[in-house]
Design a protein around this motif. Sequence first.
Motif, PDB file in Angstrom:
ATOM      1  N   SER A   1       0.995   5.172   9.725  1.00 56.82           N
ATOM      2  CA  SER A   1       1.897   4.381   9.569  1.00 56.82           C
ATOM      3  C   SER A   1       1.648   2.886   8.753  1.00 56.82           C
ATOM      4  O   SER A   1       2.561   2.331   8.077  1.00 56.82           O
ATOM      5  CB  SER A   1       2.245   3.541  10.869  1.00 56.82           C
ATOM      6  OG  SER A   1       1.102   2.908  11.604  1.00 56.82           O
ATOM      7  N   LEU A   2       0.325   2.983   8.382  1.00 53.03           N
ATOM      8  CA  LEU A   2      -0.081   1.804   7.657  1.00 53.03           C
ATOM      9  C   LEU A   2       0.663   2.002   6.007  1.00 53.03           C
ATOM     10  O   LEU A   2       0.335   3.247   5.597  1.00 53.03           O
ATOM     11  CB  LEU A   2      -1.433   1.607   7.495  1.00 53.03           C
ATOM     12  CG  LEU A   2      -2.104   1.181   8.725  1.00 53.03           C
ATOM     13  CD1 LEU A   2      -3.571   1.278   8.629  1.00 53.03           C
ATOM     14  CD2 LEU A   2      -1.516  -0.324   8.985  1.00 53.03           C
ATOM     15  N   PRO A   3       1.053   1.117   5.096  1.00 53.23           N
ATOM     16  CA  PRO A   3       1.509   1.287   3.964  1.00 53.23           C
ATOM     17  C   PRO A   3       0.309   1.784   3.089  1.00 53.23           C
ATOM     18  O   PRO A   3      -0.840   1.282   3.231  1.00 53.23           O
ATOM     19  CB  PRO A   3       1.873   0.032   3.568  1.00 53.23           C
ATOM     20  CG  PRO A   3       2.367  -0.655   4.821  1.00 53.23           C
ATOM     21  CD  PRO A   3       1.222  -0.237   5.870  1.00 53.23           C
ATOM     22  N   GLU A   4       0.459   2.691   2.143  1.00 50.47           N
ATOM     23  CA  GLU A   4      -0.521   3.130   1.259  1.00 50.47           C
ATOM     24  C   GLU A   4      -1.051   2.036   0.470  1.00 50.47           C
ATOM     25  O   GLU A   4      -2.426   2.161   0.153  1.00 50.47           O
ATOM     26  CB  GLU A   4       0.093   4.291   0.485  1.00 50.47           C
ATOM     27  CG  GLU A   4       0.381   5.595   1.264  1.00 50.47           C
ATOM     28  CD  GLU A   4       0.551   6.845   0.182  1.00 50.47           C
ATOM     29  OE1 GLU A   4       0.380   6.556  -1.053  1.00 50.47           O
ATOM     30  OE2 GLU A   4       0.939   7.711   0.752  1.00 50.47           O
ATOM     31  N   ASN A   5      -0.313   0.948   0.243  1.00 50.63           N
ATOM     32  CA  ASN A   5      -1.060  -0.037  -0.676  1.00 50.63           C
ATOM     33  C   ASN A   5      -2.272  -0.961   0.106  1.00 50.63           C
ATOM     34  O   ASN A   5      -3.048  -1.527  -0.466  1.00 50.63           O
ATOM     35  CB  ASN A   5      -0.152  -1.111  -1.275  1.00 50.63           C
ATOM     36  CG  ASN A   5       0.565  -1.715  -0.099  1.00 50.63           C
ATOM     37  OD1 ASN A   5       1.178  -1.140   0.856  1.00 50.63           O
ATOM     38  ND2 ASN A   5       0.642  -3.149  -0.209  1.00 50.63           N
ATOM     39  N   LEU A   6      -2.266  -0.624   1.420  1.00 51.92           N
ATOM     40  CA  LEU A   6      -3.097  -1.161   2.267  1.00 51.92           C
ATOM     41  C   LEU A   6      -4.529  -0.497   2.384  1.00 51.92           C
ATOM     42  O   LEU A   6      -5.460  -0.714   3.104  1.00 51.92           O
ATOM     43  CB  LEU A   6      -2.540  -1.828   3.384  1.00 51.92           C
ATOM     44  CG  LEU A   6      -1.538  -2.667   3.410  1.00 51.92           C
ATOM     45  CD1 LEU A   6      -0.988  -3.157   4.674  1.00 51.92           C
ATOM     46  CD2 LEU A   6      -1.830  -3.977   2.729  1.00 51.92           C
ATOM     47  N   LEU A   7      -4.286   0.911   2.187  1.00 46.47           N
ATOM     48  CA  LEU A   7      -5.415   1.668   2.294  1.00 46.47           C
ATOM     49  C   LEU A   7      -6.377   1.903   1.122  1.00 46.47           C
ATOM     50  O   LEU A   7      -5.965   1.692  -0.058  1.00 46.47           O
ATOM     51  CB  LEU A   7      -4.745   3.118   2.591  1.00 46.47           C
ATOM     52  CG  LEU A   7      -3.854   3.071   3.964  1.00 46.47           C
ATOM     53  CD1 LEU A   7      -3.294   4.613   3.910  1.00 46.47           C
ATOM     54  CD2 LEU A   7      -4.542   2.834   5.208  1.00 46.47           C
ATOM     55  N   ILE A   8      -7.642   2.433   1.435  1.00 46.19           N
ATOM     56  CA  ILE A   8      -8.735   2.567   0.585  1.00 46.19           C
ATOM     57  C   ILE A   8      -8.757   4.328   0.413  1.00 46.19           C
ATOM     58  O   ILE A   8      -8.793   4.816   1.277  1.00 46.19           O
ATOM     59  CB  ILE A   8     -10.002   2.097   0.930  1.00 46.19           C
ATOM     60  CG1 ILE A   8      -9.902   0.481   1.099  1.00 46.19           C
ATOM     61  CG2 ILE A   8     -11.078   2.334   0.044  1.00 46.19           C
ATOM     62  CD1 ILE A   8     -11.004  -0.283   1.438  1.00 46.19           C
ATOM     63  N   GLY A   9      -8.910   4.726  -1.099  1.00 45.68           N
ATOM     64  CA  GLY A   9      -9.036   6.079  -1.224  1.00 45.68           C
ATOM     65  C   GLY A   9     -10.357   6.464  -0.690  1.00 45.68           C
ATOM     66  O   GLY A   9     -11.363   5.859  -0.807  1.00 45.68           O
ATOM     67  N   SER A  10     -10.161   7.824  -0.398  1.00 43.18           N
ATOM     68  CA  SER A  10     -11.397   8.522  -0.225  1.00 43.18           C
ATOM     69  C   SER A  10     -12.213   9.163  -1.340  1.00 43.18           C
ATOM     70  O   SER A  10     -11.357   9.920  -1.906  1.00 43.18           O
ATOM     71  CB  SER A  10     -10.886   9.711   0.935  1.00 43.18           C
ATOM     72  OG  SER A  10     -12.012  10.530   1.268  1.00 43.18           O
ATOM     73  N   GLU A  11     -13.419   9.003  -1.181  1.00 47.85           N
ATOM     74  CA  GLU A  11     -14.170   9.647  -2.224  1.00 47.85           C
ATOM     75  C   GLU A  11     -14.570  11.173  -1.955  1.00 47.85           C
ATOM     76  O   GLU A  11     -14.933  11.841  -2.844  1.00 47.85           O
ATOM     77  CB  GLU A  11     -15.511   8.797  -2.698  1.00 47.85           C
ATOM     78  CG  GLU A  11     -15.242   7.381  -3.331  1.00 47.85           C
ATOM     79  CD  GLU A  11     -16.444   6.732  -3.643  1.00 47.85           C
ATOM     80  OE1 GLU A  11     -17.577   7.352  -3.451  1.00 47.85           O
ATOM     81  OE2 GLU A  11     -16.274   5.586  -4.061  1.00 47.85           O
ATOM     82  N   ASP A  12     -14.593  11.195  -0.695  1.00 54.91           N
ATOM     83  CA  ASP A  12     -14.925  12.626  -0.226  1.00 54.91           C
ATOM     84  C   ASP A  12     -13.911  13.752  -0.129  1.00 54.91           C
ATOM     85  O   ASP A  12     -13.849  14.628  -0.558  1.00 54.91           O
ATOM     86  CB  ASP A  12     -15.331  12.414   1.484  1.00 54.91           C
ATOM     87  CG  ASP A  12     -16.684  11.804   1.675  1.00 54.91           C
ATOM     88  OD1 ASP A  12     -17.336  11.470   0.609  1.00 54.91           O
ATOM     89  OD2 ASP A  12     -16.901  11.135   2.751  1.00 54.91           O
ATOM     90  N   TYR A  13     -12.517  13.272  -0.031  1.00 55.29           N
ATOM     91  CA  TYR A  13     -11.314  14.181   0.113  1.00 55.29           C
ATOM     92  C   TYR A  13     -10.228  13.730  -1.093  1.00 55.29           C
ATOM     93  O   TYR A  13      -9.581  12.502  -0.736  1.00 55.29           O
ATOM     94  CB  TYR A  13     -10.818  14.065   1.538  1.00 55.29           C
ATOM     95  CG  TYR A  13     -11.764  14.480   2.360  1.00 55.29           C
ATOM     96  CD1 TYR A  13     -12.527  15.851   2.595  1.00 55.29           C
ATOM     97  CD2 TYR A  13     -12.541  13.817   3.206  1.00 55.29           C
ATOM     98  CE1 TYR A  13     -13.245  16.406   3.314  1.00 55.29           C
ATOM     99  CE2 TYR A  13     -13.479  14.184   4.125  1.00 55.29           C
ATOM    100  CZ  TYR A  13     -13.793  15.479   4.289  1.00 55.29           C
ATOM    101  OH  TYR A  13     -14.787  15.809   5.215  1.00 55.29           O
TER     102      TYR A  13
END
Length: 320
Positions: free
Chosen positions: A114-126
């Motif tokens: 439910s968190l907005p994508e702009n608050l998330l950190i990208g994954s280097e694994d996937y």
Amino acid sequence: MPALPFRRPLLAAMLSVLALLPAQRALAEAPVTVVATTGMIADAAREVGGDLVEVEALMGAGVDPHSYRQTRTDIVALSNADLVLWHGLYLEAQLEGFLLELGETVPVVAVAESLPENLLIGSEDYEGRFDPHVWMNPNLWSRVVLTVRDALVESHPEGEAVFDANAEAYLEELAALAQYTTAVLSSVPAESRVLVSAHDAFNYFGSAYGFEVVGIQGISTESEAGLNRIAELVDLLVERNIGAVFVETSVSDRNIRALIEGAAARGHEVVIGGELYSDAMGEPGTYEGTYIGMIDHNATIIASALGGEAPERGMSEMLN
């Protein structure tokens, strides 16, 4: 009295209805059964749900959610639940397919998605996915708590007033936690704000508190750390004069021990600064077995080990 034969069936029917009322009342008052994948989600559901819910966590203390696979007992519990809460963001990588399929017959909510994508950190694994470890920032986790509340209201509308009140009270506690962690972690000297741990579970922590975060393994514990990675990190410890690294309760300390031995071979002493809760909370019934206790413990241990100032018993010492 010719009407008597008709009255007897009516009376019997009335008695049958009355006999059912206690069972119906008990059913109406029965708690909502909630199954949560992780301890952090289960803790939020208990705090918000109060007496109106009965919560079961699939993964206990020291359990790694990245590699967890459902058991037969889990399948029964999940299938019989009134509500299933899972994290999402590919944290429960081995469970995702099953949970998505289960969602066709049981209310299933991926609370962190439910968190907005702009608050998330990208994954280097996937590629195309995000770092799932959002609970490391209490302010982000507060948003997840609101999603838990909304899921409970959707599942049991009659409890909305209770869920709202409990969520509001719990969010105040989380705000106090965020204030405490900010205070103690800001006491760590700027040049010492380097957190080296077993895997990349602390990126949201680093972003929130201004720490450089270095994980031996990637975001998922399924990734492997090769000899070259260990050698690179030994160089980092020596060149940056880093004197403390951290183990995690849900990840083997094998790679951390290799770092310490590698640094020692270079004449640089490195100690274990403490044991952190990363993907799982502490034992049930303990302070660290709650979300607040988990984060309080981590912030206090990190601040103390890296040259900052923190109460010996953390935030709980300040409150008592």
